[in-house]
Design a protein around this motif. Sequence first.
Motif, short mmCIF file in Angstrom:
data_model
loop_
_atom_site.label_atom_id
_atom_site.label_comp_id
_atom_site.label_asym_id
_atom_site.label_seq_id
_atom_site.Cartn_x
_atom_site.Cartn_y
_atom_site.Cartn_z
N MET A 148 0.84 -1.20 0.00
CA MET A 148 0.00 0.00 0.00
C MET A 148 0.87 1.25 0.00
SD MET A 148 -3.28 -0.66 2.49
CE MET A 148 -2.36 -1.10 3.96
N GLU A 149 1.91 1.25 0.84
CA GLU A 149 2.78 2.41 0.92
C GLU A 149 3.52 2.65 -0.39
OE1 GLU A 149 5.63 4.43 4.23
OE2 GLU A 149 5.64 2.25 4.11
N LYS A 150 4.00 1.59 -1.01
CA LYS A 150 4.75 1.70 -2.27
C LYS A 150 3.86 2.23 -3.39
CE LYS A 150 6.98 -1.07 -5.78
NZ LYS A 150 6.65 -2.29 -6.44
N ILE A 151 2.64 1.72 -3.49
CA ILE A 151 1.74 2.14 -4.57
C ILE A 151 1.24 3.56 -4.34
CG2 ILE A 151 -0.43 1.65 -5.75
CD1 ILE A 151 0.15 -1.37 -5.15
N GLY A 152 0.80 3.87 -3.13
CA GLY A 152 0.48 5.24 -2.76
C GLY A 152 -0.87 5.79 -3.19
N LEU A 153 -1.31 5.51 -4.38
CA LEU A 153 -2.62 5.98 -4.84
C LEU A 153 -3.59 4.82 -4.85
CD1 LEU A 153 -1.58 8.17 -7.90
CD2 LEU A 153 -2.33 8.98 -5.66
N CYS A 154 -4.84 5.13 -4.56
CA CYS A 154 -5.84 4.06 -4.59
C CYS A 154 -7.19 4.63 -5.01
CB CYS A 154 -5.95 3.40 -3.22
SG CYS A 154 -6.70 4.42 -1.94
N MET A 155 -8.09 3.73 -5.29
CA MET A 155 -9.48 4.11 -5.52
C MET A 155 -10.20 3.87 -4.19
SD MET A 155 -9.79 5.14 -8.67
CE MET A 155 -11.54 5.07 -9.06
N LEU A 156 -10.81 4.91 -3.67
CA LEU A 156 -11.60 4.83 -2.44
C LEU A 156 -13.04 4.59 -2.84
CD1 LEU A 156 -12.24 5.31 0.63
CD2 LEU A 156 -12.45 7.74 0.01
N ALA A 157 -13.60 3.45 -2.45
CA ALA A 157 -14.98 3.11 -2.80
C ALA A 157 -15.87 3.22 -1.57
CB ALA A 157 -15.06 1.70 -3.38
N THR A 158 -16.99 3.94 -1.75
CA THR A 158 -17.97 4.12 -0.69
C THR A 158 -19.33 3.69 -1.21
OG1 THR A 158 -18.33 6.41 -1.43
CG2 THR A 158 -16.72 6.07 0.35
N ALA A 159 -20.25 3.46 -0.28
CA ALA A 159 -21.62 3.09 -0.65
C ALA A 159 -22.46 4.36 -0.75
CB ALA A 159 -22.21 2.15 0.39
N ASP A 160 -23.19 4.47 -1.86
CA ASP A 160 -24.11 5.57 -2.08
C ASP A 160 -25.47 4.93 -2.31
OD1 ASP A 160 -25.34 7.97 -2.65
OD2 ASP A 160 -24.50 8.15 -4.67
N GLY A 161 -26.16 4.61 -1.22
CA GLY A 161 -27.40 3.85 -1.32
C GLY A 161 -27.07 2.45 -1.81
N GLN A 162 -27.67 2.04 -2.93
CA GLN A 162 -27.41 0.72 -3.50
C GLN A 162 -26.21 0.72 -4.44
OE1 GLN A 162 -29.08 -2.18 -2.69
NE2 GLN A 162 -29.90 -0.84 -1.09
N ASN A 163 -25.66 1.89 -4.72
CA ASN A 163 -24.54 1.99 -5.65
C ASN A 163 -23.21 2.11 -4.92
OD1 ASN A 163 -26.21 2.04 -7.99
ND2 ASN A 163 -26.71 4.17 -7.53
N ILE A 164 -22.16 1.66 -5.56
CA ILE A 164 -20.81 1.81 -5.06
C ILE A 164 -20.13 2.87 -5.91
CG2 ILE A 164 -18.58 0.68 -4.64
CD1 ILE A 164 -20.88 -0.41 -2.91
N ARG A 165 -19.51 3.87 -5.26
CA ARG A 165 -18.82 4.94 -5.98
C ARG A 165 -17.35 4.90 -5.59
NH1 ARG A 165 -22.01 10.46 -5.73
NH2 ARG A 165 -19.97 10.97 -6.52
N ALA A 166 -16.49 5.07 -6.57
CA ALA A 166 -15.04 5.08 -6.30
C ALA A 166 -14.41 6.30 -6.93
CB ALA A 166 -14.40 3.81 -6.85
N ARG A 167 -13.38 6.78 -6.26
CA ARG A 167 -12.63 7.92 -6.78
C ARG A 167 -11.18 7.79 -6.37
NH1 ARG A 167 -16.01 7.45 -2.93
NH2 ARG A 167 -17.43 9.09 -3.45
N PRO A 168 -10.25 8.31 -7.22
CA PRO A 168 -8.82 8.19 -6.90
C PRO A 168 -8.44 9.12 -5.74
CG PRO A 168 -9.12 9.47 -8.90
CD PRO A 168 -10.48 8.99 -8.49
N MET A 169 -7.60 8.61 -4.86
CA MET A 169 -7.16 9.37 -3.69
C MET A 169 -5.69 9.07 -3.40
SD MET A 169 -10.02 10.88 -2.33
CE MET A 169 -9.68 11.15 -0.62
#
Length: 159
Positions: A14-35
Amino acid sequence: MTHHDDAKHVWDMMEKIGLCMLATADGQNIRARPMAAHVDHRERMVYFLTDAASHKDEEIARNPSVCLAFADPSGNDYVSVSGHAQVSNDRAKIRDLFSTPAKAWWDDAEDPSIRVLKVQPSEAQYWEGSGRVVSFAKMLVAAVSDSRPDLGDNAKVRL
């Protein structure tokens, strides 16, 4: 690898890669964004800077279960982390995490709209390959033979 070695390996990846997609629940949908992830193995936390006006903060308030998806396609290395998130206005932590890339979003660490998003991982699964070219060659050999390719290590880990 032992469980302890696997867990350390996940933190290192995780530390080496550094960037990830953060996925959260938005009702019945899953939303992801780079962080941009600030991985702190000692504290067993992954931190992010976020904006108070963002939708992810509202989604986390309703459902704190999140997934962090780290990927380094060039090395065929991937980590999926499940955990619980919390948003806070910890100004000391915000100042600690603020760096040059954050200036793309905020002028300085004292911007009142900055929040810190803290994720406490509970489990992870990683896939570690031998690089894109080697993996492609292994798949090619497997496709023309009766074998299955060995594409690297994989483990599910409690954190």
